[in-house]
Design a protein around this motif. Structure first.
Motif, PDB file in Angstrom:
ATOM      1  N   TYR A   1       0.845  -1.198   0.000  1.00 29.73           N
ATOM      2  CA  TYR A   1       0.000   0.000   0.000  1.00 29.73           C
ATOM      3  C   TYR A   1       0.879   1.246   0.000  1.00 29.73           C
ATOM      4  O   TYR A   1       1.848   1.321   0.744  1.00 29.73           O
ATOM      5  N   SER A   2       0.486   2.205  -0.833  1.00 34.31           N
ATOM      6  CA  SER A   2       1.267   3.441  -0.892  1.00 34.31           C
ATOM      7  C   SER A   2       0.418   4.685  -0.707  1.00 34.31           C
ATOM      8  O   SER A   2       0.949   5.760  -0.444  1.00 34.31           O
ATOM      9  N   SER A   3      -0.907   4.577  -0.858  1.00 31.81           N
ATOM     10  CA  SER A   3      -1.740   5.766  -0.712  1.00 31.81           C
ATOM     11  C   SER A   3      -1.888   6.148   0.746  1.00 31.81           C
ATOM     12  O   SER A   3      -1.705   5.329   1.661  1.00 31.81           O
ATOM     13  N   GLU A   4      -2.249   7.403   0.957  1.00 28.06           N
ATOM     14  CA  GLU A   4      -2.255   7.963   2.316  1.00 28.06           C
ATOM     15  C   GLU A   4      -3.401   7.412   3.160  1.00 28.06           C
ATOM     16  O   GLU A   4      -3.225   7.110   4.340  1.00 28.06           O
ATOM     17  N   PHE A   5      -4.563   7.242   2.553  1.00 34.47           N
ATOM     18  CA  PHE A   5      -5.745   6.842   3.329  1.00 34.47           C
ATOM     19  C   PHE A   5      -6.242   5.480   2.872  1.00 34.47           C
ATOM     20  O   PHE A   5      -7.457   5.258   2.738  1.00 34.47           O
ATOM     21  N   PHE A   6      -5.316   4.536   2.676  1.00 34.45           N
ATOM     22  CA  PHE A   6      -5.724   3.216   2.147  1.00 34.45           C
ATOM     23  C   PHE A   6      -6.584   2.452   3.141  1.00 34.45           C
ATOM     24  O   PHE A   6      -7.433   1.660   2.762  1.00 34.45           O
ATOM     25  N   VAL A   7      -6.384   2.683   4.476  1.00 34.72           N
ATOM     26  CA  VAL A   7      -7.197   1.983   5.483  1.00 34.72           C
ATOM     27  C   VAL A   7      -8.654   2.384   5.328  1.00 34.72           C
ATOM     28  O   VAL A   7      -9.560   1.527   5.297  1.00 34.72           O
ATOM     29  N   PHE A   8      -8.889   3.687   5.205  1.00 30.51           N
ATOM     30  CA  PHE A   8     -10.267   4.175   5.091  1.00 30.51           C
ATOM     31  C   PHE A   8     -10.876   3.726   3.768  1.00 30.51           C
ATOM     32  O   PHE A   8     -12.078   3.434   3.705  1.00 30.51           O
ATOM     33  N   ARG A   9     -10.056   3.677   2.713  1.00 32.17           N
ATOM     34  CA  ARG A   9     -10.580   3.223   1.427  1.00 32.17           C
ATOM     35  C   ARG A   9     -11.057   1.787   1.521  1.00 32.17           C
ATOM     36  O   ARG A   9     -12.122   1.435   1.006  1.00 32.17           O
ATOM     37  N   GLU A  10     -10.280   0.912   2.190  1.00 28.47           N
ATOM     38  CA  GLU A  10     -10.671  -0.498   2.317  1.00 28.47           C
ATOM     39  C   GLU A  10     -11.945  -0.641   3.143  1.00 28.47           C
ATOM     40  O   GLU A  10     -12.828  -1.446   2.810  1.00 28.47           O
ATOM     41  N   LEU A  11     -12.051   0.178   4.202  1.00 25.07           N
ATOM     42  CA  LEU A  11     -13.250   0.079   5.050  1.00 25.07           C
ATOM     43  C   LEU A  11     -14.470   0.606   4.314  1.00 25.07           C
ATOM     44  O   LEU A  11     -15.576   0.062   4.462  1.00 25.07           O
TER      45      LEU A  11
ATOM     46  N   VAL B   1      -6.052  -2.707   8.405  1.00 22.51           N
ATOM     47  CA  VAL B   1      -6.326  -2.045   9.688  1.00 22.51           C
ATOM     48  C   VAL B   1      -5.190  -2.267  10.669  1.00 22.51           C
ATOM     49  O   VAL B   1      -5.042  -1.507  11.641  1.00 22.51           O
ATOM     50  N   PHE B   2      -4.365  -3.286  10.440  1.00 23.21           N
ATOM     51  CA  PHE B   2      -3.263  -3.555  11.367  1.00 23.21           C
ATOM     52  C   PHE B   2      -2.138  -2.506  11.253  1.00 23.21           C
ATOM     53  O   PHE B   2      -1.205  -2.530  12.041  1.00 23.21           O
ATOM     54  N   SER B   3      -2.279  -1.579  10.289  1.00 24.97           N
ATOM     55  CA  SER B   3      -1.315  -0.478  10.231  1.00 24.97           C
ATOM     56  C   SER B   3      -1.607   0.544  11.332  1.00 24.97           C
ATOM     57  O   SER B   3      -0.734   1.361  11.657  1.00 24.97           O
ATOM     58  N   TYR B   4      -2.846   0.541  11.858  1.00 24.19           N
ATOM     59  CA  TYR B   4      -3.215   1.468  12.933  1.00 24.19           C
ATOM     60  C   TYR B   4      -3.295   0.784  14.303  1.00 24.19           C
ATOM     61  O   TYR B   4      -3.031   1.414  15.324  1.00 24.19           O
ATOM     62  N   THR B   5      -3.708  -0.473  14.332  1.00 21.79           N
ATOM     63  CA  THR B   5      -3.999  -1.125  15.616  1.00 21.79           C
ATOM     64  C   THR B   5      -3.450  -2.528  15.646  1.00 21.79           C
ATOM     65  O   THR B   5      -3.243  -3.150  14.602  1.00 21.79           O
ATOM     66  N   GLU B   6      -3.242  -3.035  16.870  1.00 18.59           N
ATOM     67  CA  GLU B   6      -2.813  -4.427  17.048  1.00 18.59           C
ATOM     68  C   GLU B   6      -4.015  -5.340  17.199  1.00 18.59           C
ATOM     69  O   GLU B   6      -3.971  -6.502  16.819  1.00 18.59           O
ATOM     70  N   GLU B   7      -5.118  -4.809  17.744  1.00 14.07           N
ATOM     71  CA  GLU B   7      -6.284  -5.651  18.077  1.00 14.07           C
ATOM     72  C   GLU B   7      -7.542  -4.970  17.573  1.00 14.07           C
ATOM     73  O   GLU B   7      -8.258  -4.293  18.332  1.00 14.07           O
ATOM     74  N   PRO B   8      -7.858  -5.061  16.299  1.00 12.25           N
ATOM     75  CA  PRO B   8      -9.082  -4.474  15.781  1.00 12.25           C
ATOM     76  C   PRO B   8     -10.322  -5.179  16.321  1.00 12.25           C
ATOM     77  O   PRO B   8     -10.282  -6.371  16.654  1.00 12.25           O
ATOM     78  N   ILE B   9     -11.425  -4.439  16.397  1.00 10.82           N
ATOM     79  CA  ILE B   9     -12.686  -4.972  16.929  1.00 10.82           C
ATOM     80  C   ILE B   9     -13.762  -4.761  15.884  1.00 10.82           C
ATOM     81  O   ILE B   9     -13.889  -3.673  15.310  1.00 10.82           O
ATOM     82  N   ILE B  10     -14.532  -5.856  15.616  1.00 16.96           N
ATOM     83  CA  ILE B  10     -15.652  -5.775  14.683  1.00 16.96           C
ATOM     84  C   ILE B  10     -16.927  -5.918  15.506  1.00 16.96           C
ATOM     85  O   ILE B  10     -17.098  -6.905  16.245  1.00 16.96           O
TER      86      ILE B  10
END
Length: 1151
Positions: free
Chosen positions: A27-37, A115-124
C-alpha cells in the motif's frame, strides 16, 4: 506417494506478523485503510458510512480546531449495510489464521489486513455480536467472539481501531501539504481526509453548512456477451464471475462551473477558502496559472492513484491489483477486459465531446471555448501511461468527422465549426490576425487535443507556402497587414528571400472602402521627412506602417535599411518617376528638397541631377513648364516676354539656406541652386544686340559690361556666351573676309600669331590688350586661346618643314620651338589623350646625310640614339626639347626594342640585308632588349640571314657560324673546304655572330641536320656542272667528306636511327651515283652523275670493273685521294641501303 502413506506429519505454521507486514508494504496511498473500510461498507450495500476520530483533547469541546495537534486514541467507522451472518463471522475469523483466499474470506477480503497499520487488536461490532482480534504471541492471531448486551445491539456494523502508535490529528485551513510543520510524527490530516471522502463519483457535492457543487455525469449501462472460455479463465483468476451488466460512469465539470472557478481564482479570499479548496480537489481539472490541466482519475469505489489522461473522472467494473491502487494490465485475460472497458470509456468521451461541440455552436461565446476544450487536452496518464493511450485510441476510434472551432476570417466576431481535416493550426498568434482560412484560435491551439490531432494527421498545419498562396488571393486590412509583419518579425522566418517574396504578394486597404494598395518589395524605411505632396517611393515602407516596429525588427527581420536622402533622390530621379517633374506642385516640392540638401550631393550625384533636370521640363514659369536652360530667374535686367520662373525663391545671397534648416517653407528654393542646374540669369542676345560696329572700341565696352554682369551669370548663361559669335576677329594680314564676328574659342590672342609668324591665324581684334588685365582674364575664361590647338600646331610644323625641303641648311620650325616651349603648360595633358600618329618630328636615317635628308617621323617611330635601322631625331631637336622638358614624356624612346628594330629590318630588307651591311645590323640588334623565347620562335621561321655569293636569305637553321672548334659529333672540321651550297657558313664578326648564336644559329650541324641538308640540297649542289670538271671535282670531294662525317656520326650517336630521318635516308634520293657511258667508237667515255635513292645504286671499289660496266650506277673512287678501303665509309652506305658488289653478283638489291 509413499510420503503421503507413511511419512511423519509436521504442522506448518504461518508467521502472521510477517505476512501482514508484507501485505502492508504494497500500500502506498495515504488513506488506504479508510478506502478499504469504505469498500467493505459498499460491498455490504451500505447507504451511509461514518467516521469517528477520538483524541486526548477535552471531551466537552465541539470545535474542530480544539483537536488540532492532539494524539489520536481511537478510530471508529460505522455503516448501515448488511450485518454479519454466521458465514461472515466464520470467514472473517480465518483472517486470523493467515487466510488470503478471497473466496473464503468474504466481502472483507484480504484488504481487512490494512487495519493492522493502525492497531494491534481491531474490533468488529455487527448486529448482536462483536469479535476482537488478539495476538497470542508475536507471530499468530486468535479471535474472541462475544454476544453484545441488548442495549448495545443494533443493525449497523462498526470497526473499532485502538491506536497502536502515536498519531497526531492535524486540522489545517488549507489543503496545501507544504504547510505541515511536524513531519517526524505520524499524523492524519483531517482536512485532506474530508477531501478524500468527497472524491466519489457522485454528481452533487454538499458541505454541511457550506456551499454545494453539481458536476456533469454520464452513466452508461452495457449488457455484455462474454466468451465462455474467456470467462472461465477470468473466474479461475478472480474466484468470482464477471458481471453481465457493466456500469460506466464519467464525471466532468460543466462549462459554467469551469468559468466560475476561473473567476474565483482571481479572488484571494476565495482561493484561501477551505471549502473551495476541497471542491477544487474533487474536480477532474486543475487550475494552475490561468491554465486548465486535465486531472481525471480512475475510480474503483473510491479514487485510485491512476490518472485517466483527460479531464473526466472514470468509474467502471475495472479489475485492479490486489492493493486496489492500480489497474491490472499484467494478466492477459484481465488486461483484455480492462482494455475493452477503457476503449469504451474513450468512445463515450468522444460522444460527450461531439454533443457538447454541437450544443456549444449556438450557446457558448467565443471566449468560453477554452472551457469547452479543457477536458480534452489529453495528457500522459500516470503512473501507467498505457491506460491513457487506450482511452485516447478509443476516443479517436470513431470514423465520424471531428468538429473543431475555427475562425474563417480575421475579422469574424464568432467562431464556427468544421471538420478538423479542413481546419488549420498556426504556430503564431499573429497568423490568425491576418490569414483568411479556417484557423483554430491560437489560444486553443496549445490544447493537447489539437496537438494530438496534428500528430494523427487529422488537422492541417499552416506553413509559409500556405501563407504565400493565401496572400496571393487576399486583400488585407491595415491592422491585418501589421499583424502579418509582426509574424514576419517573429523567429518563424528570418529568411530574407522568403520575406521579400511574401511582401511582394501583399495587397491591402487602409479601410474597408479604401483603394487597394500594393506593398511591393520595400528596401528602406524612415522617410518621414518627405512632403505629403510627393508620393512615397515604391521601395520605401510607409511611415504609418514602420512606426509599429522597432528599428531592430525593421532591419534584422524585415531586412530594410534606413532611408537616407540619397536613397530618396535615387528613387525620385529614376526614369519611372520623371512624371513628377512635369507637374508644377510636385516639381516645386522636389526642387525644394534638392535645394535644401544640395550641400550633401557628391560630384556624381550633382552630375546625375543636372543631367536629368536639364532634359525635363521641370521649371514652372510664366509660360508654363520649361527646361532649366529656357527658364529665367526674375531680374530687372530681363526684357519682357521671356519665360520667368514662378517658384518661391529664396534670395540668392542667402547661401545658408542650403543646410537642413526646417524653419523655411517647404517650397522655398535657392537662387544659387537654380543657377547650378542651368537656369538663366541673363538674356545674352539682349546684351549684345546693341553692338553693331565691328571696331574694337565697341568690343572693349561690351567686354567691360559683361565683366560687370559675370557674378550674376549662371553657368548656363556663361556657356551660352561662350558659344555666341560676338567677338571681332582678324589675322596679321587683315582682310575684309577675315574681319568678322567669331565665337571666343576660334580666336587667339595677338601675340600667338606674332610669335609663330602665322599670318592667317585668327586673332582677336585687340592688338594692345594687356595680358595682366581683367579683360584678358575674362576673354581667356570665355575660350580665347593663348596657344593654337595641338593638331593645328602640328599641321603648322609640317607646313614649315615642307617649305624648307629645298634648303641645304635645315632650321627647326618656329612652330616646333613653340611646341617645346609650351608643351608642359598647355599641351601635356592633351598629348596623352590625343594619340598623335602624324610624322612631325625632324629626323634622319643612318645612311642619309643629316642636313640634306631630314624627314619627319611620328613620335613612336623615331628614337633618340643613332641606329643603323630606325630613324633618329636630329641632334638639334633633341637639344631643343632637353632645354624645356624630357622628350621621353612625349613617348619618344631612346632606342627601339628588339622586336621594333627587327620589324623595321623586315620592312627594309631589300635595302639592308646584304652580307656586308648585315655585320652592322646584327651587331646593333645584339645590343637591344627584348630577346625572349617567343621572339626566337618567330625568327626560326623567317629567312633573313644573307650568305656569300648568293642573294638568297636563309633561316637560322639553314646556316652555321664559321668556327675552328672541332665538331663533337664527327670529330673533324670543314675549315679548309668550300661547302657553300651544301652547308652554308657565315661570319659577321663577334658581336653580330653573338646575336645569331643567341637566336639559335649553330656553329656546326648535328648529325640529323647534316643528313637533312644532304637530302634537301644534294640535287641542286650537283646540278649544271657538265664541263666544269674543276668545280665537279671540288664538290665530289666535299660530298665524300660529308659521307665520312656521317660515317663517324653513326658510331657516336643514334640520331640517324630515329624517325623521321632514318626513313628519309632510306627512301629519298640523296646518294650520288656514277655511270660510265661506254661508246666503242669513243676512246674517252663520259661519266653520268645522278642523285638516287640508296637502294638504286651499289658500291664498287674496283675501278676497272666500274669502268667496264655501263648498265648500273655505282659509287667508285673517282677522286684519287679517296681512300678505297675506308671501312667506315662503306658502313654508312650499307646502313643506308646501298647495294654491295656481292649483292649485285647475286642479282639482288639490298634495301
Amino acid at each position: 506417494m509413499k510420503a503421503q502413506q507413511g511419512g511423519n506429519e509436521e504442522h506448518v505454521t504461518i508467521n502472521l506478523r510477517k505476512l501482514i507486514e508484507g501485505m502492508l508494504a504494497h500500500y502506498s496511498s495515504e488513506f488506504f485503510v479508510f478506502r478499504e473500510l469504505i469498500q467493505n461498507a459498499d460491498d455490504a450495500k451500505a447507504s451511509s458510512f461514518s467516521l469517528e476520530i477520538k483524541c486526548n483533547a477535552p471531551s466537552s469541546s465541539s470545535v474542530e480546531m480544539d483537536f488540532h495537534n492532539h494524539v489520536i486514541t481511537e478510530i471508529c467507522t460505522t455503516n448501515d449495510g448488511l450485518i454479519f451472518s454466521e458465514t461472515d463471522w466464520k470467514r472473517v475469523a480465518t483472517i486470523a489464521e493467515g487466510n488470503t483466499d478471497i473466496a473464503s474470506v468474504g466481502r472483507f477480503g484480504v484488504g481487512f489486513y490494512s487495519v493492522f497499520s493502525y492497531t494491534e487488536e481491531p474490533i468488529i461490532v455487527s448486529g448482536k455480536e462483536y469479535m476482537i482480534f488478539v495476538w497470542k504471541d508475536n507471530n499468530s492471531l486468535t479471535t474472541l467472539r462475544q454476544q453484545l448486551p441488548i442495549k448495545q445491539q443494533s443493525k449497523t456494523t462498526s470497526i473499532i481501531l485502538k491506536m497502536q502508535e502515536k498519531h497526531v490529528l492535524q486540522i489545517e485551513s488549507t489543503l496545501d501539504k507544504s504547510r505541515i510543520t511536524n513531519k517526524d510524527v505520524p499524523m492524519i490530516n483531517l482536512t485532506q481526509l474530508k477531501a478524500y471522502f468527497a472524491k466519489v463519483t457522485e454528481q452533487i457535492f454538499t458541505i454541511v453548512d457550506g456551499p454545494s457543487m453539481t458536476l456533469g455525469r454520464v452513466d452508461v449501462e452495457a449488457r455484455l456477451n462474454i466468451d465462455q472460455q474467456f470467462h472461465n479463465h477470468v473466474r479461475r483468476i478472480l474466484n468470482k464471475s464477471l458481471p453481465s451488466i457493466v456500469q460506466i460512469q464519467l464525471l466532468f465539470v460543466p462549462i459554467d462551473v469551469i468559468i466560475r472557478h476561473q473567476q474565483q481564482l482571481k479572488s484571494s479570499e476565495v482561493v484561501n477558502d477551505l471549502n473551495i479548496q476541497i471542491f477544487n480537489s474533487i474536480l477532474p481539472l486543475k487550475f494552475v496559472d490561468k491554465e486548465i490541466i486535465p486531472a481525471g482519475l480512475i475510480f474503483i469505489g473510491l479514487e485510485t492513484h491512476q490518472s485517466a489522461g483527460f479531464g473526466m473522472h472514470v468509474s467502471s467494473h475495472l479489475i485492479t491489483t490486489l492493493e486496489r491502487e492500480n489497474l491490472d494490465l499484467q494478466d492477459p485475460y484481465i488486461k483484455k477486459w480492462n482494455k475493452e472497458l477503457l476503449t469504451s470509456i474513450g468512445q463515450i468521451a468522444r460522444c460527450i465531446y461531439d454533443q457538447i461541440i454541437i450544443h456549444s455552436s449556438n450557446n457558448i461565446a467565443r471566449e468560453r471555448y477554452n472551457a469547452v476544450m479543457a477536458p480534452y487536452s489529453f495528457q500522459t496518464s500516470v503512473p501507467n501511461k498505457e491506460i491513457g493511450t487506450i482511452i485516447l485510441n478509443g476516443f479517436f476510434a470513431s470514423q465520424n468527422k471531428i468538429l473543431v472551432p475555427v475562425k474563417q476570417f480575421p475579422s469574424d466576431p464568432h467562431l464556427s465549426f468544421m471538420s478538423s481535416t479542413a481546419a488549420f493550426l498556426a504556430d503564431s498568434k499573429h497568423i490568425q490576425s491576418f490569414l483568411s482560412c479556417p484557423l483554430v484560435p491560437f489560444e486553443l491551439s496549445k490544447n493537447r487535443f489539437f496537438i494530438i490531432l496534428k500528430e494523427r494527421g487529422l488537422i492541417n498545419h499552416v506553413d509559409k507556402s500556405i501563407i504565400e498562396n493565401k496572400l496571393a488571393s487576399s486583400i488585407l486590412l491595415f491592422i491585418e497587414l501589421i499583424e502579418l509583419l509582426h509574424w514576419i518579425c517573429s523567429d518563424d522566418i528570418n529568411d530574407k528571400r522568403c520575406t521579400k517574396r511574401i511582401l511582394s504578394k501583399v495587397r491591402f486597404r487602409e479601410t474597408v472602402n479604401s483603394p487597394i494598395l500594393f506593398l511591393g518589395q520595400p528596401d528602406y524605411y524612415g522617410a518621414s521627412h518627405i512632403s505629403e505632396v510627393l508620393p512615397l517611393p515604391v521601395n520605401v515602407l510607409p511611415t504609418n506602417i514602420a512606426r509599429h516596429f522597432s528599428q531592430a525588427q525593421l532591419e534584422n527581420k524585415l531586412f530594410l535599411l534606413p532611408c537616407t536622402f540619397k536613397d530618396l533622390i535615387d528613387s525620385y530621379l529614376h526614369e519611372s518617376q520623371h512624371y513628377l517633374l512635369h507637374d508644377p506642385k510636385t516639381a516645386a516640392c522636389l526642387l525644394s528638397h534638392f535645394s535644401k540638401h544640395s550641400n550633401q550631393f557628391s560630384e556624381f550625384q550633382w552630375t546625375q541631377i543636372k543631367t536629368i533636370l536639364s532634359a525635363n521640363r521641370c521649371i514652372p514659369t510664366t509660360q508654363g513648364m520649361k527646361l532649366p536652360n529656357d527658364s529665367y530667374i526674375p531680374s530687372l535686367m530681363l526684357k519682357p516676354g521671356l519665360p520667368v520662373i514662378t517658384l518661391n525663391l529664396l534670395p540668392h545671397k542667402t547661401i545658408k539656406y542650403q543646410t537642413n534648416n526646417s524653419n523655411f517653407d517647404d517650397d522655398l528654393i535657392s537662387v544659387e541652386f537654380l543657377k547650378q542646374i542651368g537656369c538663366r540669369m541673363l538674356h545674352i542676345p539682349s546684351l549684345i544686340d546693341n553692338q553693331q560696329a565691328l571696331d574694337y572700341q565697341s568690343m572693349e565696352i561690351l567686354i567691360e559690361n559683361l565683366i560687370q554682369e559675370r557674378k550674376n551669370m549662371s553657368d548656363t548663361d556663361f556657356n551660352v556666351l561662350k558659344q555666341t559669335k560676338f567677338l571681332t576677329g582678324t589675322t596679321l594680314e587683315s582682310t575684309k573676309k577675315t574681319v568678322q564676328k567669331y565665337v571666343p574659342q576660334k580666336l587667339h590672342f595677338p601675340f600667338v600669331a606674332a610669335q609663330l609668324n602665322w599670318s592667317d591665324l585668327l586673332i582677336i581684334d585687340w592688338q594692345d590688350i594687356d595680358p595682366h588685365s581683367s579683360a584678358y582674364a575674362f576673354l581667356k575664361e570665355l575660350g580665347v586661346r593663348e596657344v593654337p590647338e595641338l593638331q593645328s600646331l602640328i599641321n603648322r610644323i609640317i607646313q614649315e618643314h615642307n617649305s624648307m625641303k629645298s634648303r641645304t641648311d635645315y632650321e627647326i620650325p618656329l612652330s616646333l620651338e613653340f611646341l617645346a616651349k609650351n608643351f608642359q603648360i598647355h599641351y601635356s595633358t592633351l598629348w596623352h589623350t590625343s594619340n598623335i600618329q602624324q610624322p612631325f618630328l625632324p629626323s634622319y636615317l643612318s645612311k642619309e646625310n643629316i642636313e640634306t635628308n631630314v624627314i619627319l617621323s611620328a613620335p613612336d617611330k623615331v628614337f633618340i640614339e643613332s641606329s643603323p635601322l630606325c630613324t633618329t631625331l636630329l641632334p638639334k631637336v633633341v637639344t631643343l626639347f632637353k632645354s624645356h622638358f624630357n622628350i621621353l614624356s612625349m613617348g619618344v624612346k631612346a632606342q627601339p626594342t628588339l622586336t621594333q628594330a627587327f620589324d623595321v629590318l623586315m620592312e627594309r630588307k631589300n635595302e639592308l640585308l646584304t652580307y656586308k651591311w648585315a655585320c652592322k645590323i646584327f651587331a646593333y640588334l645584339n645590343k637591344l632588349d627584348g630577346l625572349n623565347q617567343q621572339f626566337k620562335e618567330r625568327l626560326r621561321k623567317i629567312a633573313f640571314i644573307p650568305v656569300q655569293e648568293t642573294t638568297t636569305l636563309m633561316k637560322p637553321s639553314e646556316v652555321f657560324i664559321h668556327s675552328i672548334i672541332q665538331n663533337q659529333t664527327t670529330g673533324s672540321t670543314f675549315d679548309d673546304i668550300n661547302t657553300g651550297g651544301l652547308i652554308d657558313y657565315v661570319d659577321f664578326g663577334p658581336a653580330a655572330n653573338s646575336f645569331l648564336i643567341n637566336i639559335g644559329v649553330r656553329d656546326f650541324p648535328s648529325a640529323s641536320i647534316f643528313a637533312e641538308l644532304l637530302i634537301d640540297r644534294q640535287a641542286n649542289y650537283f646540278a649544271n656542272l657538265t664541263g666544269d670538271s674543276e668545280t665537279l671535282k671540288n664538290r665530289l670531294y666535299v660530298y665524300t667528306e660529308c659521307l665520312k662525317q656521317l660515317a663517324i656520326a653513326v658510331s657516336r650517336t643514334s640520331d640517324l636511327q630515329n624517325e623521321p630521318i632514318q626513313k628519309r635516308l632510306q627512301n629519298e634520293p640523296w646518294c650520288l651515283g656514277i655511270r660510265r657511258l661506254i661508246d666503242p667508237e669513243d676512246d674517252h667515255p663520259e661519266n653520268e652523275f645522278k642523285i638516287m635513292r640508296p637502294a638504286e645504286i651499289y658500291l664498287n671499289d674496283d675501278i676497272h670493273c666500274a669502268q667496264n660496266d655501263d648498265s648500273c650506277y655505282s659509287i667508285n673512287s673517282y677522286i684519287n685521294d679517296i681512300d678505297s678501303d675506308d671501312v667506315e665509309e662503306d658502313r654508312v652506305r650499307g646502313e643506308s641501303g646501298v647495294s654491295t658488289e656481292n649483292a649485285r653478283n647475286e642479282g639482288s638489291i639490298m634495301n
